[in-house]
Design a protein around this motif. Structure first.
Motif, PDB file in Angstrom:
ATOM      1  N   GLY A   1       0.800  -1.223   0.000  1.00  0.00           N
ATOM      2  CA  GLY A   1       0.000   0.000   0.000  1.00  0.00           C
ATOM      3  C   GLY A   1       0.833   1.273   0.000  1.00  0.00           C
TER       4      GLY A   1
ATOM      5  N   PHE B   1       0.296   8.261  -1.561  1.00  0.00           N
ATOM      6  CA  PHE B   1      -1.093   7.946  -1.893  1.00  0.00           C
ATOM      7  C   PHE B   1      -1.405   8.188  -3.365  1.00  0.00           C
ATOM      8  N   ASP B   2      -2.167   7.268  -3.944  1.00  0.00           N
ATOM      9  CA  ASP B   2      -2.624   7.402  -5.323  1.00  0.00           C
ATOM     10  C   ASP B   2      -4.090   6.998  -5.394  1.00  0.00           C
TER      11      ASP B   2
ATOM     12  N   THR C   1      -5.880   0.121  -3.181  1.00  0.00           N
ATOM     13  CA  THR C   1      -5.148  -0.408  -2.036  1.00  0.00           C
ATOM     14  C   THR C   1      -4.037   0.548  -1.591  1.00  0.00           C
ATOM     15  N   SER C   2      -3.950   1.700  -2.233  1.00  0.00           N
ATOM     16  CA  SER C   2      -2.957   2.700  -1.834  1.00  0.00           C
ATOM     17  C   SER C   2      -3.382   3.290  -0.492  1.00  0.00           C
ATOM     18  N   VAL C   3      -2.443   3.382   0.429  1.00  0.00           N
ATOM     19  CA  VAL C   3      -2.785   3.795   1.793  1.00  0.00           C
ATOM     20  C   VAL C   3      -2.675   5.312   1.947  1.00  0.00           C
TER      21      VAL C   3
END
Lengths: 485, 95
Positions: A192, A229-230, A235-237
């Protein structure tokens, strides 16, 4: 020039001691000189030099960041607009992505130069780079041995100094194991941490992109750009990304290092063990304390992984049907036959094996016995780590049971190949950050990797702990003897 | 051997992989060895353990249901093996 760190190269660029065009050309020449390694699938000098010219303009205008003008090689799993992305497979042999992966996009925005696309095991399924449709990669330390995999081309390129740094991906050890075999630093971030958007999917709950570099410091510099972050990756945290470069340098007095008894048992080469123990003594000198810990289910991580990863892969790879992109078979009788022949001709043996295993494990009547069972085991493996981290700050051990093996030695025995990842796989199952750093050379002169595992999102600490070792030792500066200084 | 000839044929059909008749027995033995190996999982009692599908247990983020992408049909279809008038072409499926 090719032995300099990313920080040194950036300083040279700013001071105009070298231009990005000269730097890029230097590495393009080196790639050509060492073509025998087969580390790259695609090199496009026109593309790279155009980016380098833009970078030089940015530097001229004072509009630069830490990586502006620095050529970086990319595992051929990251989609690059305008350059082939094959993922090591015949089925994507003609695929030019209409968009950039987020990792590529971020580096482009920072003015980094794409040096080329590195060779890899087909769809990242392999531990030796021998499943690539584009041929095996040679280990720069010994051309008769494998560089590891699946990010074998990236690790070999960094080791041979034909790329200053590279990207890789790690599903079960695919950054750390080749980094160990090639004597470079490879970091798999927490799940993530780095966006998976535009990174060709293998096993989505395990895949994570990360840097392969010559030091933890260089890895931190690259991670600073690619992490964060994206919105395009679910699932990017969403959390504050630290400045990984600023976070390294702190002392490690009092650091508690957990040593899993299971990582030092049967199957571990005695040379590798000796070198890892020597590295641990170095950590003691730096003020750390060693604690034996227990990861009771770690022996079962390989069987667990070889149910979960193929299951996810069989679903992910269903998209290769010869309709929207990629290879299509030429002779077929109807739609189903077109699918079946396209996939039969487009995928290699190991990919087919994994699709078949995954399809079986997910099929009616077998789901509970395989997939669900493996998911339950996955929780126990993750819990083992959680319990261990109550008593220690990081976990250390060997990255691999042996050093690089001979090309061809394990191609006929999939299970022997799978067991290469016995110390790395559990880290992916739990989603943790892990790094492999060079810790010494075995009695045949081949590199040995030390693995450092951290708690979820404790990536900065893992990098710092690796960096401390590299401040007082020089194993990470050793280059294969064929590489001229 | 866990997998017989017929099971391999069925899996291959489900996976949409053409396998030559002469290769089926080789697949049966290779895949059976892998399944044999993963059976080690049964050494651990997992009764009552909640399955872990993903390292992020909180569940995945959902986004607002609004259009965020522009139509890029042309650039996406540029890489298609066969297309016509903005459509992907496949062998005829309805007589």
């Amino acid at each position: 020039m090719h032995n300099k760190s990313l920080t040194q190269l950036a300083a040279d660029l700013v001071a105009k001691r070298v231009s990005s065009v000269e730097l890029t050309q230097h590495f393009l020449n080196r790639i050509e000189q060492q073509e025998i390694l087969n580390a790259f699938i695609t090199v496009d000098p026109g593309f790279s030099l155009a980016q380098a010219r833009e970078a030089d303009q940015r530097i001229q205008q004072g509009d630069k960041t830490a990586l502006t003008g620095i050529p970086i090689a990319h595992k051929d799993i990251f989609c690059t607009k305008g350059m082939l992305t094959t993922c090591g497979s015949h089925i994507l042999s003609n695929f030019v992505s209409p968009y950039d992966a987020t990792v590529i996009d971020r580096l482009n925005q920072n003015g980094a130069v794409i040096l080329g696309k590195t060779n890899m095991d087909e769809f990242a399924m392999g531990s030796s780079n021998e499943t690539s449709h584009y041929g095996a990669v040679k280990n720069p330390w010994d051309h008769t041995t494998v560089p590891g995999g699946s990010s074998g081309g990236s690790a070999a390129a960094v080791a041979a100094r034909i790329a200053p740094a590279a990207t890789g991906t790690d599903t079960g050890g695919s950054i750390r194991q080749p980094a160990a075999f090639c004597g470079v630093t490879g970091f798999k971030p927490s799940y993530g941490q780095v966006s998976r958007f535009g990174m060709v999917a293998f096993a989505s709950s395990l895949d994570q992109g990360g840097p392969i570099a010559r030091s933890a410091e260089d890895a931190a510099l690259l991670l600073n750009v690619i992490a964060g972050f994206d919105a395009r990756d679910s699932t990017s945290v969403q959390r504050q990304t630290p400045d990984f470069v600023n976070e390294i340098g702190g002392d490690i007095e009092g650091l508690r290092i957990g040593l899993p008894v299971q990582f030092f048992g049967e199957g571990l080469d005695s040379d590798v063990e000796g070198i890892v123990r020597e590295a641990l003594r170095e950590y003691e000198k730096l003020g750390a304390t060693l604690i034996d810990i227990d990861l009771p289910n770690s022996a079962l991580c390989v069987p667990c992984y070889y149910v979960l990863a193929p299951s996810e892969a069989s679903s992910n790879l269903a998209r290769y049907d010869g309709v929207r992109y990629g290879y299509r078979a030429s002779g077929y009788s109807d739609l189903i036959d077109m699918y079946m022949k396209t996939r039969a001709e487009g995928f290699g043996d190991e990919v087919k094996r994994r699709i078949m295993i995954g399809t079986y494990a997910l099929s009616a009547g077998y789901y509970d016995a395989y997939y669900l069972k493996a998911q339950k085991l996955r929780r126990l493996i993750a819990q083992d780590f959680a319990h261990a981290f109550e008593r220690c700050d990081v976990i250390m051990g060997p990255t691999t049971p042996t050093t690089a093996f001979a090309i061809g030695a394990k191609t006929d025995d999939p299970i022997a190949m799978y067991l290469n990842d016995i110390y790395t796989i559990s880290v992916n199952l739990a989603g943790l950050p892990g790094i492999s750093i060079p810790a010494g050379l075995d009695n045949t002169g081949k590199p040995v990797g030390l693995q450092i595992i951290g708690q979820y999102f404790d990536d900065a600490r893992v990098l710092n702990v690796a960096h401390r070792f590299q401040m007082t030792t020089d194993w990470h500066q050793r280059a294969p003897s064929r590489v001229q200084p | 051997m866990i997998l017989d000839h017929q099971t391999v044929t069925n899996i291959a059909r489900l996976a949409r992989l053409h396998i030559d008749e002469s290769d089926i027995d080789r697949y049966a033995s290779e895949l059976s060895r892998i399944l044999d190996f993963v059976e080690q999982m049964n050494r651990v009692d997992t009764e009552g353990v909640t399955p872990l599908a993903h390292p992020q247990e909180g569940g995945l983020r959902v986004r607002d249901d609004i259009v965020t992408e522009t139509n890029q049909r042309e650039s996406f279809q540029k890489v298609a093996p066969e297309k016509e008038a903005g459509l992907y072409l496949v062998p005829k499926v309805i007589e």
